[in-house]
Design an enzyme around this catalytic site. Structure first.
Site, PDB file in Angstrom:
ATOM      1  N   HIS A  72      51.297  38.117  18.929  1.00 58.51           N
ATOM      2  CA  HIS A  72      49.679  38.662  18.353  1.00 58.51           C
ATOM      3  C   HIS A  72      49.760  40.086  18.404  1.00 58.51           C
ATOM      4  O   HIS A  72      49.911  40.742  19.304  1.00 58.51           O
ATOM      5  CB  HIS A  72      48.778  38.182  19.245  1.00 58.51           C
ATOM      6  CG  HIS A  72      48.691  36.692  18.784  1.00 58.51           C
ATOM      7  ND1 HIS A  72      47.392  35.939  19.049  1.00 58.51           N
ATOM      8  CD2 HIS A  72      49.463  35.580  18.540  1.00 58.51           C
ATOM      9  CE1 HIS A  72      47.374  34.673  18.640  1.00 58.51           C
ATOM     10  NE2 HIS A  72      48.735  34.519  18.508  1.00 58.51           N
ATOM     11  N   TYR A 202      37.431  37.076  21.376  1.00 60.42           N
ATOM     12  CA  TYR A 202      36.599  37.350  22.562  1.00 60.42           C
ATOM     13  C   TYR A 202      35.193  37.541  22.256  1.00 60.42           C
ATOM     14  O   TYR A 202      34.917  38.385  21.356  1.00 60.42           O
ATOM     15  CB  TYR A 202      36.968  38.446  23.457  1.00 60.42           C
ATOM     16  CG  TYR A 202      38.259  38.198  24.081  1.00 60.42           C
ATOM     17  CD1 TYR A 202      39.537  38.390  23.331  1.00 60.42           C
ATOM     18  CD2 TYR A 202      38.519  38.082  25.463  1.00 60.42           C
ATOM     19  CE1 TYR A 202      40.911  38.573  24.097  1.00 60.42           C
ATOM     20  CE2 TYR A 202      39.757  38.023  26.194  1.00 60.42           C
ATOM     21  CZ  TYR A 202      41.034  38.035  25.499  1.00 60.42           C
ATOM     22  OH  TYR A 202      41.970  38.088  26.012  1.00 60.42           O
ATOM     23  N   PRO A 294      39.625  36.471  34.457  1.00 62.32           N
ATOM     24  CA  PRO A 294      40.540  36.270  33.720  1.00 62.32           C
ATOM     25  C   PRO A 294      40.246  37.099  32.219  1.00 62.32           C
ATOM     26  O   PRO A 294      41.157  37.127  31.393  1.00 62.32           O
ATOM     27  CB  PRO A 294      40.435  34.969  33.365  1.00 62.32           C
ATOM     28  CG  PRO A 294      39.182  34.405  33.729  1.00 62.32           C
ATOM     29  CD  PRO A 294      38.834  35.303  34.989  1.00 62.32           C
ATOM     30  N   TYR A 386      45.226  46.391  27.273  1.00 60.87           N
ATOM     31  CA  TYR A 386      45.529  44.893  26.945  1.00 60.87           C
ATOM     32  C   TYR A 386      46.809  44.553  26.601  1.00 60.87           C
ATOM     33  O   TYR A 386      47.170  43.576  27.350  1.00 60.87           O
ATOM     34  CB  TYR A 386      44.521  44.534  25.614  1.00 60.87           C
ATOM     35  CG  TYR A 386      44.324  43.215  25.286  1.00 60.87           C
ATOM     36  CD1 TYR A 386      43.471  42.290  26.397  1.00 60.87           C
ATOM     37  CD2 TYR A 386      45.445  42.276  24.672  1.00 60.87           C
ATOM     38  CE1 TYR A 386      43.519  41.012  25.937  1.00 60.87           C
ATOM     39  CE2 TYR A 386      45.375  41.053  24.258  1.00 60.87           C
ATOM     40  CZ  TYR A 386      44.415  40.402  25.091  1.00 60.87           C
ATOM     41  OH  TYR A 386      44.324  39.056  24.950  1.00 60.87           O
TER      42      TYR A 386
END
Ligand code: FAD
Ligand code: DHB
Length: 391
Positions: A72, A202, A294, A386
């Site tokens: 990704h 998200y 998470p 990230y």
């Protein structure tokens, strides 16, 4: 029984370390409280950093991951229905993440351990750690089928998760614990449906956070923020899908494919760090030493960087008599762990609805999102965290 490194916990941390050490000729025994099927039945993380995938390849466990995992290059951030793209590759100069579930990682590690004849003992009970910080070598005892067994070793690795006995073997006056508990949990659903979007979404929403993730093109993983007082029984599949749709942009909700859940669970959100991560001949790794909420996908990835430092420290010890890596393990691992803690806390803070937030706090949350999409520096910071900071 005798070994060089006794590893407590047959989750991803313990199995990965055991496999890496085996390939360097270092003998290990892994002790796991549950059966293999139980461990493989747990649905957890889904996003792997490049450091983790490289470690899997070094462990000769990367073949299926490279074949079936998805690269990704970015993800979507939705703010009350308005979706914007985060280009990880652009803002990190080419880094990406791999979407491949923890269940598959663990299965690949178990198969590799089996192929090499690695010793993984399941269904052990009453695991106890002894002589961890004395002049004599440590040993571990457990019972299996009612019989007590003793494992003599040079080092003990506590990779037994948050509830395991390893961290508890460190005296309270040595250990410092840092903890933050969030006033909500994540309700997760796994379903045999086509993922709603090629990339993860998200979603921040006044009704609460939501996340659209996936395991493959026929297996989706979705989460919604729920109050801590909720239980799985409070959420029928229909109620889950209805609520998820309300938190997503309209066009995304319209194309959401729903179906029966094949797993449904609630995970409370918590930040936790125990320091130091070494006491005498005991080393803690992964969830045994630290937990993150998470939101930033950092739990499993932080476990992997611990394993990286510990693996190299143990190899230097056994191959060259060089203890510098082991001596600096706790400090090095914690430096990276705290950065993952900061990032996970920040992602959680900007994306969730906090029950006692002041209007002032809500304004700041909105400003954080606006700043992100108006500043290359802010976007670069999000992207580099990230995809994973360097080891
Ligand atoms: P674990 O996976 O916890 O493995 C520890 C092992 O030790 C277990 O197999 C356990 O059975 C064993 N053990 C425990 N006690 C004993 C004992 N007494 N004797 C022998 N063995 C013992 N991270 C993400 O990045 N994204 C997510 O979506 C995500 N979801 C999660 C959901 C839940 C419910 C949980 C608990 C964690 C989640 N995580 C997630 C975090 C991620 O799964 C962990 O960071 C990761 O599993 C850490 O691996 P580990 O091997 O250190 O610990
Ligand atoms: C998944 C879980 C996460 O916490 C996350 O940030 C991304 C993906 C998942 O389970 O797929």
């Amino acid at each position: 029984m005798k070994t060089q490194v006794c590893i407590i916990g047959g989750g991803p941390s313990g199995l990965l370390l055991s496999q890496l050490l085996h390939l360097k000729g270092i003998d290990t025994v892994v002790l796991e409280r549950q059966s293999r099927d139980y461990v493989l039945g747990r649905i957890r993380a889904g996003v792997l950093e490049q450091g983790f995938t490289e470690l899997m390849r070094e462990a000769q466990c990367g073949e299926r991951m490279d074949r079936e995992g998805e690269i990704h290059e970015g993800f979507e951030l939705s703010d009350n229905g308005v979706m914007r793209h985060v280009d990880l590759e652009k803002y990190t100069g080419g880094s990406t993440v791999m979407v491949y579930g923890q269940t598959e990682v663990t299965r690949d590690l178990y198969e590799a351990r089996e192929k090499l004849g690695g010793v993984v003992i399941h269904n052990v009970e009453d695991v106890a750690l002894h002589d961890l910080n004395t002049d004599t070598k440590p040993y571990v005892t457990y019972t299996l089928n009612g019989e007590e067994v003793r494992v003599d070793c040079d080092y003990v690795v506590g990779a037994d998760g948050y509830h395991g006995p390893s961290r508890k073997a460190i005296p309270a006056d040595v250990l410092t614990e840092y903890e933050k508990v969030y006033p909500f949990g994540w309700l997760g659903v796994l379903s045999r449906t086509k993922p709603v979007n090629p990339e993860l979404i998200y979603a921040k929403h006044d009704r609460g956070f939501a996340l659209c993730s996936l395991r493959s093109q026929v297996l989706s993983r979705y989460y919604i923020q729920v109050p801590l007082t909720d239980s799985v029984e409070d959420w029928s599949d229909e109620a889950f899908w209805d609520e998820l749709k309300k938190r997503l942009p309209e066009d995304v909700a319209a194309r959401l494919e729903t179906g029966p859940s094949i797993e449904k669970s609630i995970a409370p959100l918590r930040s936790y760090v125990a320091e130091p991560m070494r006491w005498g001949n005991l080393f803690l790794a992964g969830d045994a030493a630290h937990i993150v909420p998470p939101t930033g996908a950092k739990g499993l990835n932080s476990a992997a960087s611990d394993i990286y430092y510990l693996y190299h420290g143990l190899v230097a010890h056994y191959q060259n008599g060089d203890d510098s890596g082991l001596d600096s393990y706790s400090q090095k691992a914690l430096a990276r762990v705290w950065k993952a803690q900061r990032f996970s806390w920040w992602m959680t803070s900007i994306l969730h609805t906090f029950p006692d937030n002041l209007p002032y706090d809500q304004k700041l949350q909105g400003t954080d999102m606006e700043y992100l999409f108006s500043s290359e520096a802010a976007m670069t910071s999000l992207a580099e965290n990230y995809v994973g900071l360097p080891y």
